[in-house]
Design an enzyme around this catalytic site. Structure first.
Site, PDB file in Angstrom:
ATOM      1  CG  HIS A  60      -1.841  -1.117   1.327  1.00  0.00           C
ATOM      2  ND1 HIS A  60      -2.217  -1.651   2.532  1.00  0.00           N
ATOM      3  CD2 HIS A  60      -2.469  -1.853   0.382  1.00  0.00           C
ATOM      4  CE1 HIS A  60      -3.049  -2.656   2.326  1.00  0.00           C
ATOM      5  NE2 HIS A  60      -3.205  -2.810   1.032  1.00  0.00           N
ATOM      6  CE  LYS A  76       1.967   3.310   5.770  1.00  0.00           C
ATOM      7  NZ  LYS A  76       1.428   2.120   5.093  1.00  0.00           N
ATOM      8  CG  HIS A 131       4.276  -0.893   4.921  1.00  0.00           C
ATOM      9  ND1 HIS A 131       3.197  -1.045   5.766  1.00  0.00           N
ATOM     10  CD2 HIS A 131       5.308  -1.551   5.504  1.00  0.00           C
ATOM     11  CE1 HIS A 131       3.568  -1.750   6.813  1.00  0.00           C
ATOM     12  NE2 HIS A 131       4.842  -2.066   6.678  1.00  0.00           N
ATOM     13  CE1 TYR A 178      -0.066   2.526   9.354  1.00  0.00           C
ATOM     14  CE2 TYR A 178      -0.728   0.458  10.366  1.00  0.00           C
ATOM     15  CZ  TYR A 178      -0.930   1.454   9.430  1.00  0.00           C
ATOM     16  OH  TYR A 178      -2.007   1.387   8.584  1.00  0.00           O
ATOM     17  CG  ASP A 184      -4.505  -5.584  -0.120  1.00  0.00           C
ATOM     18  OD1 ASP A 184      -4.740  -4.409  -0.458  1.00  0.00           O
ATOM     19  OD2 ASP A 184      -4.060  -5.894   1.001  1.00  0.00           O
TER      20      ASP A 184
END
Length: 187
Positions: free
Chosen positions: A62, A71, A118, A131, A174
């Site tokens: 992503h 992040k 990521h 995160y 996804d």
């Protein structure tokens, strides 16, 4: 309070916090703005996210097309195999990836700067990830690259972690992400 390990990709760091253990448990700082500034991470984090997943879940790869997010990732329960892909077009490592095992045991954290894709593979029955991000989440700017892209050729270590491809759990979103060559055409 942190040891910093540079990786093969400029700007991506593994952070090892100092952990103080005794018969009561442990104490560690997971964020200290001054310490992070001193080691070169001069970012303001604006959002914290908490994710729980089960073994075999694969999230990613992503990124946001606008409002790009750096992040700071840590696994507080269980373990994950974390992947970051360099999408900085002027970078020497553009299109290369970095991978690391993050777990509640090693307590390591991963910092990924803006302009990276990521994703991660969950390796424990019940895993929780916390995160921080350097910008807010905007669903209208969310995008990604398919996890098994042939050009990126990411080794997800499925054999090593004893997870069959047929056992992977991906969101419908996804499963439909474009490949890296399509990403290059779009962005």
């Amino acid at each position: 309070m942190f040891d910093i390990l540079k990786t093969n990709i400029n700007g991506v760091y593994i952070l090892k916090p100092k952990v103080f253990k005794d018969n009561r448990g442990f104490f560690m700082e997971s964020w200290n703005k001054k310490d992070f500034f001193n080691i070169g991470i001069k970012k303001d984090f604006v959002q914290d996210n908490h994710v729980q997943s089960k073994k075999g879940v694969l999230r990613g790869l992503h990124f946001q097309t606008k409002h790009k997010q750096g992040k700071l990732i840590r696994c507080i329960n269980g373990k994950i195999y974390d992947i970051s892909v360099d999408l900085r077009k002027n970078s020497k490592t553009f299109g290369k990836y970095f991978s690391v095992l993050l777990s509640d045991k090693n307590k390591n954290m991963l910092y990924i700067p803006e302009e990276f894709a990521h994703g991660y593979l969950v390796l424990s029955d019940k895993t929780e990830i916390l995160y921080k991000t350097t910008d807010y989440y905007y669903p209208e700017y969310e995008s990604g690259i398919i996890w098994n892209d042939k050009t990126l050729n990411i080794n997800w270590n499925l054999d090593k972690y004893k997870i069959k491809k047929s056992e992977l759990i991906l969101s419908s979103k996804d499963q439909k992400l474009p490949d890296f060559n399509e990403y290059l055409k779009i962005y």
